[in-house]
Design an enzyme around this catalytic site. Structure first.
Site, mmCIF file in Angstrom:
data_model
loop_
_atom_site.group_PDB
_atom_site.id
_atom_site.type_symbol
_atom_site.label_atom_id
_atom_site.label_comp_id
_atom_site.label_asym_id
_atom_site.label_seq_id
_atom_site.Cartn_x
_atom_site.Cartn_y
_atom_site.Cartn_z
ATOM 1 N N GLY A 58 0.828 -1.193 0.000
ATOM 2 C CA GLY A 58 0.000 0.000 0.000
ATOM 3 C C GLY A 58 0.866 1.249 0.000
ATOM 4 O O GLY A 58 1.584 1.471 -0.969
ATOM 5 N N SER A 133 6.583 -4.346 -1.567
ATOM 6 C CA SER A 133 6.156 -3.007 -1.960
ATOM 7 C C SER A 133 6.237 -2.079 -0.744
ATOM 8 O O SER A 133 7.303 -1.976 -0.128
ATOM 9 C CB SER A 133 4.755 -3.077 -2.570
ATOM 10 O OG SER A 133 4.408 -1.889 -3.218
ATOM 11 N N TRP A 134 5.149 -1.395 -0.347
ATOM 12 C CA TRP A 134 5.179 -0.618 0.883
ATOM 13 C C TRP A 134 5.576 -1.500 2.068
ATOM 14 O O TRP A 134 6.235 -1.040 3.011
ATOM 15 C CB TRP A 134 3.826 0.038 1.131
ATOM 16 C CG TRP A 134 3.594 0.403 2.575
ATOM 17 C CD1 TRP A 134 2.733 -0.195 3.446
ATOM 18 C CD2 TRP A 134 4.243 1.455 3.319
ATOM 19 N NE1 TRP A 134 2.803 0.406 4.682
ATOM 20 C CE2 TRP A 134 3.722 1.418 4.633
ATOM 21 C CE3 TRP A 134 5.208 2.406 3.005
ATOM 22 C CZ2 TRP A 134 4.127 2.301 5.629
ATOM 23 C CZ3 TRP A 134 5.626 3.288 3.994
ATOM 24 C CH2 TRP A 134 5.091 3.231 5.290
ATOM 25 N N ASP A 308 8.645 -4.605 -13.292
ATOM 26 C CA ASP A 308 7.813 -3.933 -12.292
ATOM 27 C C ASP A 308 7.625 -2.468 -12.690
ATOM 28 O O ASP A 308 8.591 -1.718 -12.819
ATOM 29 C CB ASP A 308 8.509 -4.034 -10.933
ATOM 30 C CG ASP A 308 7.628 -3.618 -9.768
ATOM 31 O OD1 ASP A 308 6.715 -2.795 -9.974
ATOM 32 O OD2 ASP A 308 7.872 -4.099 -8.653
ATOM 33 N N HIS A 340 4.996 -6.472 -10.744
ATOM 34 C CA HIS A 340 5.056 -6.082 -9.336
ATOM 35 C C HIS A 340 4.418 -7.091 -8.391
ATOM 36 O O HIS A 340 4.862 -7.256 -7.265
ATOM 37 C CB HIS A 340 4.366 -4.728 -9.165
ATOM 38 C CG HIS A 340 4.434 -4.180 -7.781
ATOM 39 N ND1 HIS A 340 5.612 -3.779 -7.190
ATOM 40 C CD2 HIS A 340 3.449 -3.955 -6.841
ATOM 41 C CE1 HIS A 340 5.377 -3.330 -5.961
ATOM 42 N NE2 HIS A 340 4.071 -3.426 -5.736
#
Length: 362
Positions: A58, A133-134, A308, A340
């Protein structure tokens, strides 16, 4: 042509090493008051196994049971949880509005929450921290602040959150789009997804496209005084959410945006992301790279999709270069022929193989 069959060639389906399972326990942990933030968590696998703290993406995403399938259930005790304002945690932006759900919703609080969850679940030693990711950002920040709690870092789709990283995904050629929608005036994710980019850009009037993130944030922050205002906020949230969900896959699904098109998910996901991005992730510039020496001794495993377009591969390159400056290198580094998403076949199999091969804690 059945494009869903093409998309299925990149997504993991029957190749999982470990079966789907139900959580052995779950609950809501109150971590704050005023507002009463409560984290929804689930535990999978061996209750006496090596703990794995799973950090979702996120900011604003959520966990799902499939995320427990990267881990050998006989070896690992896997903790999935939804971060503040996300998923089944309470309150969410969709249920309570941003004026409540975004209060005390910062990186510092999320780091605090990880330790609160450790304490509540009686995790007293080191643990594997797994984030994509986040989630990779949060994992790195957590390790920098609490290296004594981290046995290893398993990171997918490195996200460092620099302004240039966000501009690549959200700004692109938006400023000139009205006059030249297919002109390659700036680098950006739009180059590989022009139709999806059009849907994202056209929510914002042409005069406001010089700063797309600010323009979207203004829509999210306005006091909705009419049904038309509320409809615009929902349209913007879904557009933001679907843009990221679509470009997360090297071969996107042709018609089904999945959870990213769901109004309740999108309202929380988009507004939490915009909140964090407007505040530079609540971190000092280059916070992770400037503090890399604090975690240079922790085994770090990196998996990053070569294609990605949410978090381009250069972010992994910057992290590895910083490690090298600190006299270290990743324990493993796998570049997959994928985008991704953690659910693309090569990436999912690489992450599972890394977890299978980790040195046992202790």
């Amino acid at each position: 042509m059945d494009l869903s069959r093409l998309q299925a060639t990149s997504a993991i389906t029957d190749e999982w090493e470990y079966p789907a399972a139900d959580p052995s326990q779950s609950g809501l942990l109150q971590v704050d008051s005023d507002p009463d933030h409560k984290l929804y968590w689930e535990e999978y696998g061996n209750p006496a196994g090596e703990p794995v703290m799973f950090l979702h993406g996120g900011p604003g995403g959520a966990c799902a049971p499939v995320m427990a399938r990267f881990f050998d259930p006989a070896r690992y005790r896997v903790i999935l949880f939804d971060q503040r304002g996300c998923g089944k945690s309470q309150p969410t932006v969709a249920s309570a509005g941003p004026e409540i759900a975004l209060v005390n919703n910062t990186t510092d609080y999320l780091v605090y929450d990880i330790n609160a969850l450790r304490t509540a679940l009686d995790i007293t030693g080191t643990m594997h921290v797994f984030g994509g990711s986040w989630g990779s950002t949060l994992a790195l920040v957590y390790a920098i602040r609490h290296p004594e709690n981290v046995a290893s870092l398993i990171l997918r789709g490195i996200f460092l959150g620099a302004r240039e990283d966000l501009q690549y995904m959200y700004q692109g050629n938006a400023a000139t789009f009205a006059d030249a929608p297919f002109a390659l005036t700036e680098p950006g994710s739009y180059i590989a997804y022009p139709d999806e980019w059009k849907a994202f850009v056209e929510v914002i009037p042409a005069a406001d496209r010089t700063d797309m993130m600010r323009a979207y944030k203004a829509i999210f922050d306005m006091a909705a005084a009419s049904d038309a205002d509320r409809a615009l906020q929902l349209r913007a949230a879904v557009a933001w959410s679907v843009w990221e969900g679509t470009i997360s896959n090297m071969i996107p699904k042709d018609s089904d945006p999945g959870k990213f098109g769901d109004a309740e998910f999108a309202l929380s996901f988009a507004q939490i992301e915009a909140h964090f991005f407007a505040h530079d992730l609540f971190l000092e510039p280059d916070y992770i790279l400037d503090n890399i020496d604090r975690i240079a001794g922790i085994p770090m495993h990196i998996v990053h999709g070569r294609f990605d377009q949410v978090c381009p591969l250069t972010q992994a390159s910057r992290l590895i270069a910083a490690l090298a400056d600190a006299g270290a290198s990743p324990a493993s580094y796998v570049r997959t022929n994928a985008g991704h998403s953690a659910m693309e076949r090569e990436t999912a199999l690489a992450l599972t193989a890394i977890m299978d091969g980790l040195a046992p804690i202790g």
